[in-house]
Design a protein around this motif. Structure first.
Motif, PDB file in Angstrom:
ATOM      1  N   LEU A  86      -4.664   6.036  -3.546  1.00  0.00           N
ATOM      2  CA  LEU A  86      -3.840   4.985  -3.021  1.00  0.00           C
ATOM      3  C   LEU A  86      -4.089   3.822  -3.577  1.00  0.00           C
TER       4      LEU A  86
ATOM      5  N   ALA B 243       4.591   5.963   5.414  1.00  0.00           N
ATOM      6  CA  ALA B 243       3.996   5.385   6.384  1.00  0.00           C
ATOM      7  C   ALA B 243       4.767   5.168   7.550  1.00  0.00           C
TER       8      ALA B 243
ATOM      9  N   LEU C 271      -2.587  -1.704   9.015  1.00  0.00           N
ATOM     10  CA  LEU C 271      -2.730  -0.467   7.933  1.00  0.00           C
ATOM     11  C   LEU C 271      -4.376  -0.263   7.371  1.00  0.00           C
TER      12      LEU C 271
ATOM     13  N   ALA D 114      -7.330   1.557   5.660  1.00  0.00           N
ATOM     14  CA  ALA D 114      -7.513   2.279   4.337  1.00  0.00           C
ATOM     15  C   ALA D 114      -9.035   2.743   4.429  1.00  0.00           C
TER      16      ALA D 114
ATOM     17  N   THR E 188      -4.684  -2.516  -1.586  1.00  0.00           N
ATOM     18  CA  THR E 188      -4.406  -2.294  -0.080  1.00  0.00           C
ATOM     19  C   THR E 188      -3.559  -3.609   0.657  1.00  0.00           C
TER      20      THR E 188
ATOM     21  N   SER F 266      -0.167  -3.112  -0.223  1.00  0.00           N
ATOM     22  CA  SER F 266       0.505  -1.851   0.513  1.00  0.00           C
ATOM     23  C   SER F 266       0.798  -2.510   1.754  1.00  0.00           C
TER      24      SER F 266
ATOM     25  N   HIS G  34      -3.748   4.511   6.232  1.00  0.00           N
ATOM     26  CA  HIS G  34      -3.330   4.813   4.761  1.00  0.00           C
ATOM     27  C   HIS G  34      -4.259   5.576   4.022  1.00  0.00           C
TER      28      HIS G  34
END
Length: 259
Positions: free
Chosen positions: A75, A113, A131, A133, A145, A148, A192
Motif C-alpha cells: 500500500l 476503505a 487511517l 497503517a 500514507t 492516502s 490501511h
C-alpha cells in the motif's frame, strides 16, 4: 489472417505479497489474486510471496515463461518496494520482468476503505477517522500514507488523520485519544492493511467505536491491481495498454529466442 493472430500473449501478472503466518491473511490475498484473475481471464495471473509463504519470487519466476509484470500488493513505497523487490530482480534471467508501482496511494483504496468502514457500522457524515497503517521508517512510505489519508478524507467528506502501528507515531490509539480530547466521542479506525493478521488484531484495542476490516479482495482493489499492471506494461492507462503490452510481450519473446 490478421496481424493480431501472431501477437504474443500478454505478460503474466505476478502479484507480490508480503508474507504472513496468519492463515486468514493468506486466504484473503489468494482471494484477491483470484478476483483479479476473474477480471481479465485472458491474462495469466500468479502469486508469489516476499517471505514466510511459498512460492517465493524466485520459485514463481522459474515457472513462468515469457515476460512478466510484477505488481507489489503493497500500500506504500516502503522497504520492500524500494529495496527488497529490486534486489530480488537483479539476476540476468529477470530482464524479462518489469515492476509496477505499489498499489497505494490511490482513490480506489479510498473507495475500498470507505466501503469497509460502512460495513463496520460507521454512519455517513463528518465522524472523524483514523487511517491506521502498519508503519515504516521510510519517509516515502509515510508520505504515501498521508496521501492516502487525504484521499479517504475527500471520499468521505470527513476529517481523516494517519496513524502508524510501527515506527514514528502517532499510533492509532493515540490518534483516537486525540480526536476524543477535541470533543469527538465517536471515532472510527480504517485499517490501511491489505489482509488480516497481527496488525489488524492490534487495532481492536484502540478504543475506537468502529474498526474496519482489512481492504481485502474488494472489487476496487482487484481493479487497482490491473491499473498497476498496465503502468508496468508501459501504458499510462487503458487507451495505451494494448499497444504497450504487445510491445513488451514482443520484446520479451525476442529476448527468450535470443533475438
Amino acid at each position: 489472417m490478421s496481424p493480431t493472430d501472431h501477437a504474443p500473449p500478454a505478460p503474466t501478472l505476478l502479484a507480490l505479497a508480503h508474507g504472513t503466518r496468519d492463515r486468514e491473511g493468506i486466504r484473503v490475498v489468494r482471494e484477491l489474486t483470484a478476483r483479479a484473475r476473474y477480471l481479465r481471464p485472458g491474462t495469466r495471473v500468479e502469486l508469489a510471496w516476499l517471505g514466510l509463504v511459498e512460492p517465493t519470487v524466485s520459485e514463481a519466476l522459474a515457472r513462468l515463461p515469457g515476460p512478466v509484470v510484477a505488481v507489489p500488493l503493497l500500500l506504500a513505497r516502503g522497504y520492500h518496494v524500494r529495496t527488497d523487490i529490486p534486489a530480488l530482480l537483479t539476476a540476468p534471467e529477470t530482464t524479462r520482468v518489469r515492476v509496477a508501482p505499489a498499489l497505494g496511494p490511490s482513490p480506489r483504496l479510498a473507495e475500498a476503505a470507505a466501503a469497509q468502514l460502512a460495513r463496520a457500522g460507521r454512519p455517513p457524515g463528518p465522524t472523524p477517522v483514523v487511517l491506521a497503517a502498519a508503519g515504516s521508517a521510510d519517509p516515502h512510505a509515510r508520505a504515501d500514507t498521508h496521501h492516502s489519508a487525504r484521499l479517504l478524507a475527500a471520499h468521505l467528506n470527513a476529517p481523516v488523520t494517519p496513524a502508524f502501528l510501527g515506527g514514528t507515531g502517532p499510533d492509532p490509539a493515540e490518534a483516537v485519544a486525540t480526536w476524543r480530547s477535541h470533543g469527538h466521542p465517536d471515532v472510527a479506525v480504517a485499517a490501511h492493511l491489505l489482509a488480516p493478521g497481527f496488525f489488524l488484531d492490534r487495532l481492536r484495542g484502540t478504543g475506537a467505536r468502529w474498526v474496519s476490516g482489512a481492504l481485502g479482495p474488494r472489487e476496487p482493489v482487484a481493479e487497482l491491481v490491473w491499473e498497476r499492471y498496465d503502468v508496468g506494461c508501459g501504458g499510462g492507462g487503458r487507451s495505451g495498454r494494448r499497444a504497450a503490452a504487445s510491445h513488451f510481450c514482443r520484446t520479451g519473446s525476442e529476448e527468450e529466442r535470443g533475438g
